[in-house]
Design an enzyme around this catalytic site. Structure first.
Site, short mmCIF file in Angstrom:
data_model
loop_
_atom_site.label_atom_id
_atom_site.label_comp_id
_atom_site.label_asym_id
_atom_site.label_seq_id
_atom_site.Cartn_x
_atom_site.Cartn_y
_atom_site.Cartn_z
CD GLU A 95 -2.45 -1.37 2.69
OE1 GLU A 95 -3.62 -1.76 2.74
OE2 GLU A 95 -1.75 -1.18 3.70
CG ASP A 103 -4.79 -4.18 8.56
OD1 ASP A 103 -5.02 -5.30 8.07
OD2 ASP A 103 -3.66 -3.83 8.94
P1 NAD Z 1 2.52 -10.57 13.50
O1 NAD Z 1 2.37 -11.53 12.38
O2 NAD Z 1 3.87 -10.22 14.00
O3 NAD Z 1 1.66 -11.06 14.76
C1 NAD Z 1 0.37 -11.56 14.64
C2 NAD Z 1 0.14 -12.55 15.78
O4 NAD Z 1 -1.24 -12.96 15.76
C3 NAD Z 1 0.99 -13.83 15.67
O5 NAD Z 1 1.75 -14.01 16.84
C4 NAD Z 1 -0.05 -14.93 15.48
O6 NAD Z 1 0.33 -16.16 16.07
C5 NAD Z 1 -1.28 -14.32 16.16
N1 NAD Z 1 -2.57 -14.89 15.75
C6 NAD Z 1 -2.99 -15.22 14.51
N2 NAD Z 1 -4.25 -15.71 14.57
C7 NAD Z 1 -4.63 -15.68 15.88
C8 NAD Z 1 -5.81 -16.04 16.59
N3 NAD Z 1 -6.86 -16.55 15.95
N4 NAD Z 1 -5.85 -15.86 17.93
C9 NAD Z 1 -4.78 -15.34 18.60
N5 NAD Z 1 -3.62 -14.99 17.98
C10 NAD Z 1 -3.55 -15.14 16.64
O7 NAD Z 1 1.75 -9.22 13.02
P2 NAD Z 1 1.85 -7.75 13.62
O8 NAD Z 1 2.90 -6.96 12.94
O9 NAD Z 1 1.84 -7.81 15.12
O10 NAD Z 1 0.46 -7.17 13.12
C11 NAD Z 1 -0.76 -7.65 13.66
C12 NAD Z 1 -1.91 -7.17 12.82
O11 NAD Z 1 -2.05 -5.76 12.95
C13 NAD Z 1 -1.76 -7.45 11.32
O12 NAD Z 1 -2.99 -7.93 10.82
C14 NAD Z 1 -1.42 -6.11 10.72
O13 NAD Z 1 -1.86 -5.98 9.39
C15 NAD Z 1 -2.18 -5.19 11.65
N6 NAD Z 1 -1.68 -3.81 11.74
C16 NAD Z 1 -2.60 -2.83 11.80
C17 NAD Z 1 -2.17 -1.53 11.93
C18 NAD Z 1 -3.19 -0.44 12.07
O14 NAD Z 1 -2.84 0.74 11.99
N7 NAD Z 1 -4.43 -0.76 12.31
C19 NAD Z 1 -0.80 -1.21 11.97
C20 NAD Z 1 0.12 -2.27 11.93
C21 NAD Z 1 -0.33 -3.58 11.82
#
Ligand code: NAD
Length: 349
Positions: free
Chosen positions: A66, A237
């Site tokens: 993006e 997101d």
């Molecule tokens: P990451 O991959 O480092 O961590 C995600 C975690 O979620 C992993 O540890 C995984 O095991 C766990 N997980 C997956 N499915 C699960 C479930 N059903 N129950 C419990 N845990 C579960 O990712 P990250 O960098 O920490 O990002 C997390 C999310 O936040 C992503 O989807 C990312 O796109 C989003 N994000 C959003 C914003 C925003 O501004 N809203 C900003 C950054 C990241």
């Protein structure tokens, strides 16, 4: 604008990952989140000044890439960011980013920066700013579901800005929870590792969902959310990527960053297009109310908006002179005679 000597005007300050970590440590991680939160809130309060557009997304089966542009008329900014939920299992980050600020008056960049760390800081800062207006007064306990890259930043932000004392961690991968508990051990937070999501949300004033899965997931079901709680939903997101059961949305008062983008990417993609939502900037400027009762369920349907990256980059730019944590990049061809670009190339032979 960055204060550069005339001879360096065409040089662009670049903040590498290494220098970003130097800035984080020179300020302190919690203080830096608070500082960025202040910049984010200040920019939300002048919302009408910004050029706004839903981010430009290139989707693939594996994830999304993006571009997130905005401008306040004086400074332009954009972030490049990816979101690839399958990356973690392949040894890559789910989210990586870099970004840029430029002068609007001549179009010259004034900052290029890593933004993988900065995105985690700004996402946490935005969540905390939203919670300041939406979470129940005196909130002390937060459930944190999804203990990946963003997790500790979120916990620190809520400790620093909201004053939570306890974080209840849950992840489908116990190794992620163990990592987060280890990293948070010296923060002064009480850290409780939970075996199920149901256990994690028990007694929590705030529930943060921060998981990564490219599907309509149900991290929280309706029975897991009680009256008076605040939900900080980070992980949904992208089109087709949500975390909350639709029934929760129907019981909640929903707050969003920029509706045209959130309707495409947020939890509310599960609802009718005209389902009422409140914009955060309106709450921050007093045009709309945030939390109004102890029993209300408030939901921050976070997707991340360009102005938050703009604010974070502004914050970083303001740290450069004091910290010296940057190098000058020779990335703009700038001949003495602006029309003699070819001559400049020739003379370099
Ligand atoms: P990451 O991959 O480092 O961590 C995600 C975690 O979620 C992993 O540890 C995984 O095991 C766990 N997980 C997956 N499915 C699960 C479930 N059903 N129950 C419990 N845990 C579960 O990712 P990250 O960098 O920490 O990002 C997390 C999310 O936040 C992503 O989807 C990312 O796109 C989003 N994000 C959003 C914003 C925003 O501004 N809203 C900003 C950054 C990241």
């Amino acid at each position: 604008m960055t204060n550069l000597a005339p001879s360096k005007l065409a040089m662009v300050p670049f903040v590498s990952v290494d220098n970003m970590m130097k800035i984080v440590h020179s300020v302190g991680p919690a203080a830096m989140i608070r500082g960025i939160a202040d910049y984010i809130e200040a920019d939300f309060k002048r919302w009408p000044e910004f050029d706004k557009t839903p981010r430009v997304a290139a989707h693939s089966e594996e994830g999304v890439i993006e571009l997130m542009p905005t401008s306040d008329g004086e400074t332009y900014g954009f972030k490049y960011v990816n979101g690839h939920p399958a990356n973690m299992a392949r040894g890559f980050q789910t989210v990586t980013a870099f970004g840029l600020l430029a002068r609007v008056d001549n179009g010259y960049p004034v900052l290029l920066s890593e933004m993988t760390i900065l995105t985690a800081l700004r996402t946490a800062a935005t969540s905390a700013v939203a919670a300041k207006h939406l979470a129940p007064k005196g909130a002390k306990t937060m459930a944190m579901i999804g203990n990946g890259a963003q997790c500790e930043f979120q916990a620190l932000a809520f400790q620093e800005v909201i004053g939570i004392k306890t974080v209840r961690l849950y992840d489908i991968d116990p190794a992620a929870t163990a990592k987060a508990a280890r990293n948070l051990a010296e923060t002064g937070l009480e850290v409780i590792a939970c075996k199920t999501a149901e256990d994690a949300v028990a007694g929590a004033d705030i529930i943060t969902t921060c998981t990564a899965d490219k599907q309509y997931a149900t991290i929280l079901t309706d029975n897991m959310v009680g009256s008076g709680q605040h939900i900080n939903a980070i992980g949904g997101d992208c089109p087709g990527k949500t975390e909350l059961h639709r029934d929760i949305l129907l019981r909640s008062d929903i707050f969003v960053e920029y509706p045209p983008q959130t309707r495409i990417e947020g939890e509310i993609q599960q609802l009718d297009e005209d389902h009422p939502v409140t914009e955060l900037w309106e709450v921050m400027t007093g045009r709309a109310q945030g939390r109004t009762s102890d029993r209300q369920i408030t939901l921050f349907d976070s997707v991340g908006f360009a102005t938050e990256d703009f604010s974070a980059l502004r914050y970083v730019r303001d740290q450069l002179e004091r910290t010296g944590a940057y190098v000058d990049l020779d990335m703009l061809a700038d001949p003495d005679d602006p029309r003699d670009l070819f001559g400049m190339v020739q003379r370099a032979r």
